[in-house]
Design a protein around this motif. Structure first.
Motif, PDB file in Angstrom:
ATOM      1  N   GLU A 123       0.823  -1.207   0.000  1.00  0.00           N
ATOM      2  CA  GLU A 123       0.000   0.000   0.000  1.00  0.00           C
ATOM      3  C   GLU A 123       0.859   1.258   0.000  1.00  0.00           C
ATOM      4  O   GLU A 123       0.551   2.238  -0.692  1.00  0.00           O
ATOM      5  N   ALA A 124       1.963   1.227   0.760  1.00  0.00           N
ATOM      6  CA  ALA A 124       2.829   2.406   0.867  1.00  0.00           C
ATOM      7  C   ALA A 124       3.579   2.695  -0.430  1.00  0.00           C
ATOM      8  O   ALA A 124       3.884   3.853  -0.736  1.00  0.00           O
ATOM      9  N   THR A 125       3.893   1.664  -1.184  1.00  0.00           N
ATOM     10  CA  THR A 125       4.666   1.854  -2.415  1.00  0.00           C
ATOM     11  C   THR A 125       3.783   2.072  -3.644  1.00  0.00           C
ATOM     12  O   THR A 125       4.264   2.474  -4.696  1.00  0.00           O
ATOM     13  N   LYS A 126       2.502   1.807  -3.505  1.00  0.00           N
ATOM     14  CA  LYS A 126       1.578   1.952  -4.636  1.00  0.00           C
ATOM     15  C   LYS A 126       1.547   3.382  -5.144  1.00  0.00           C
ATOM     16  O   LYS A 126       1.533   3.626  -6.356  1.00  0.00           O
ATOM     17  N   SER A 127       1.560   4.349  -4.227  1.00  0.00           N
ATOM     18  CA  SER A 127       1.509   5.758  -4.627  1.00  0.00           C
ATOM     19  C   SER A 127       2.781   6.201  -5.332  1.00  0.00           C
ATOM     20  O   SER A 127       2.808   7.250  -5.983  1.00  0.00           O
ATOM     21  N   LEU A 128       3.845   5.393  -5.236  1.00  0.00           N
ATOM     22  CA  LEU A 128       5.113   5.711  -5.899  1.00  0.00           C
ATOM     23  C   LEU A 128       5.211   5.029  -7.266  1.00  0.00           C
ATOM     24  O   LEU A 128       6.239   5.127  -7.935  1.00  0.00           O
ATOM     25  N   GLY A 129       4.127   4.346  -7.647  1.00  0.00           N
ATOM     26  CA  GLY A 129       4.101   3.728  -8.968  1.00  0.00           C
ATOM     27  C   GLY A 129       4.451   2.252  -9.000  1.00  0.00           C
ATOM     28  O   GLY A 129       4.524   1.657 -10.077  1.00  0.00           O
ATOM     29  N   PHE A 130       4.655   1.643  -7.832  1.00  0.00           N
ATOM     30  CA  PHE A 130       4.983   0.218  -7.789  1.00  0.00           C
ATOM     31  C   PHE A 130       3.699  -0.594  -7.667  1.00  0.00           C
ATOM     32  O   PHE A 130       2.779  -0.205  -6.953  1.00  0.00           O
ATOM     33  N   GLU A 131       3.666  -1.720  -8.348  1.00  0.00           N
ATOM     34  CA  GLU A 131       2.472  -2.556  -8.358  1.00  0.00           C
ATOM     35  C   GLU A 131       2.724  -3.897  -7.667  1.00  0.00           C
ATOM     36  O   GLU A 131       3.807  -4.476  -7.805  1.00  0.00           O
TER      37      GLU A 131
END
Length: 200
Positions: A123-131
Motif C-alpha cells: 500500500e505504501a509503495t503503490k503511490s510511488l508507482g509500484f504494483e
C-alpha cells in the motif's frame, strides 16, 4: 550503499526488492539442512546461504533517483510495527512435482503479522508507482531454482519424500525490521542491502 553513491547513480536503474532478511544463525542452519539434500537433486541454481530471505515485495527496475521517496515510505511503515517471531517450517516446491521451478522452505509463527507487514508495504509503495504481484502472497525462502532432474541413484524417490526426511523445526527468530535489496547479477552473494528499516 551510502547517500553519495546513490546520488552518483541517480539516473541508473537497479533491480530492487523488499524482504525480511534471515539472521545469520538461521541462514547457517538452513544451509546445513540444504547440504543434506543437495547431492540428491540437480538444480541449476542453489541460493547462496547469505542470500536467504523472505520477499515482501518485488519492485523491479527502479530509478535510483526514486529511492529517496521509497525510503521515506518504508520508514513510515516500519515505524508502525513491532517485532514478531517466525521460524522455518516445511519444504515445498513451485511448479510440477516432477519438474519443479523452485525448491523453497516455508515459515510459520506470527504469519498474520508477516502478511500485514507485506500488505502495508504494498500500500505504501503503490503511490510511488509500484504494483503488487497478482498472485496471492506466499512467504517462503527460495533454496534452489530450475530443476534439471534426479541425480544417479535417486530415480525412485520423489522430491517431497526426500526433503520431508530433512525437516527440522525450530530456529525461531524475532523479526526486528526489513531491508531494501538491490540485485547484483553475477556476484556472490547476489543481494546487496540498500537500506535497513527497523521497527519502532
Amino acid at each position: 550503499m551510502d547517500t553519495h553513491k546513490l546520488q552518483e547513480h541517480a539516473s541508473r536503474r537497479e533491480r530492487l526488492f523488499i524482504a525480511v532478511r534471515l539472521p545469520e544463525s538461521v541462514q547457517q542452519f538452513l544451509h546445513m539442512q540444504t547440504q543434506l539434500i543437495r547431492n540428491k537433486f540437480d538444480f541449476r541454481k542453489w541460493t547462496d546461504h547469505r542470500d536467504y530471505h523472505i520477499t515482501l515485495q518485488f519492485l523491479g527496475d527502479t530509478l535510483m533517483s526514486d529511492v529517496g521517496h521509497l525510503r521515506i515510505a518504508l520508514h513510515a511503515v516500519a515505524a508502525d510495527f513491532q517485532s514478531f517471531d517466525l521460524q522455518l517450517s516445511d519444504w515445498g516446491t513451485f511448479g510440477l512435482e516432477k519438474t519443479p521451478k523452485v525448491l523453497w522452505r516455508g515459515v510459520n509463527g506470527d504469519i498474520e503479522r508477516l502478511h500485514l507487514l507485506q500488505k502495508h508495504i504494498v500500500e505504501a509503495t503503490k503511490s510511488l508507482g509500484f504494483e503488487a504481484e497478482l498472485r496471492p502472497y506466499h512467504p517462503h525462502v527460495t533454496v534452489a531454482r530450475k530443476y534439471l532432474g534426479y541425480l544417479p541413484g535417486m530415480d525412485d524417490h520423489g522430491i517431497t519424500q526426500v526433503v520431508t526426511e530433512h525437516v527440522s523445526h525450530g530456529n525461531s527468530w524475532s523479526v526486528e525490521g526489513f531491508v531494501l535489496y538491490v540485485t547484483r547479477l553475477g556476484q556472490t552473494p547476489m543481494y546487496e542491502t540498500v537500506d535497513t528499516f527497523s521497527f519502532s
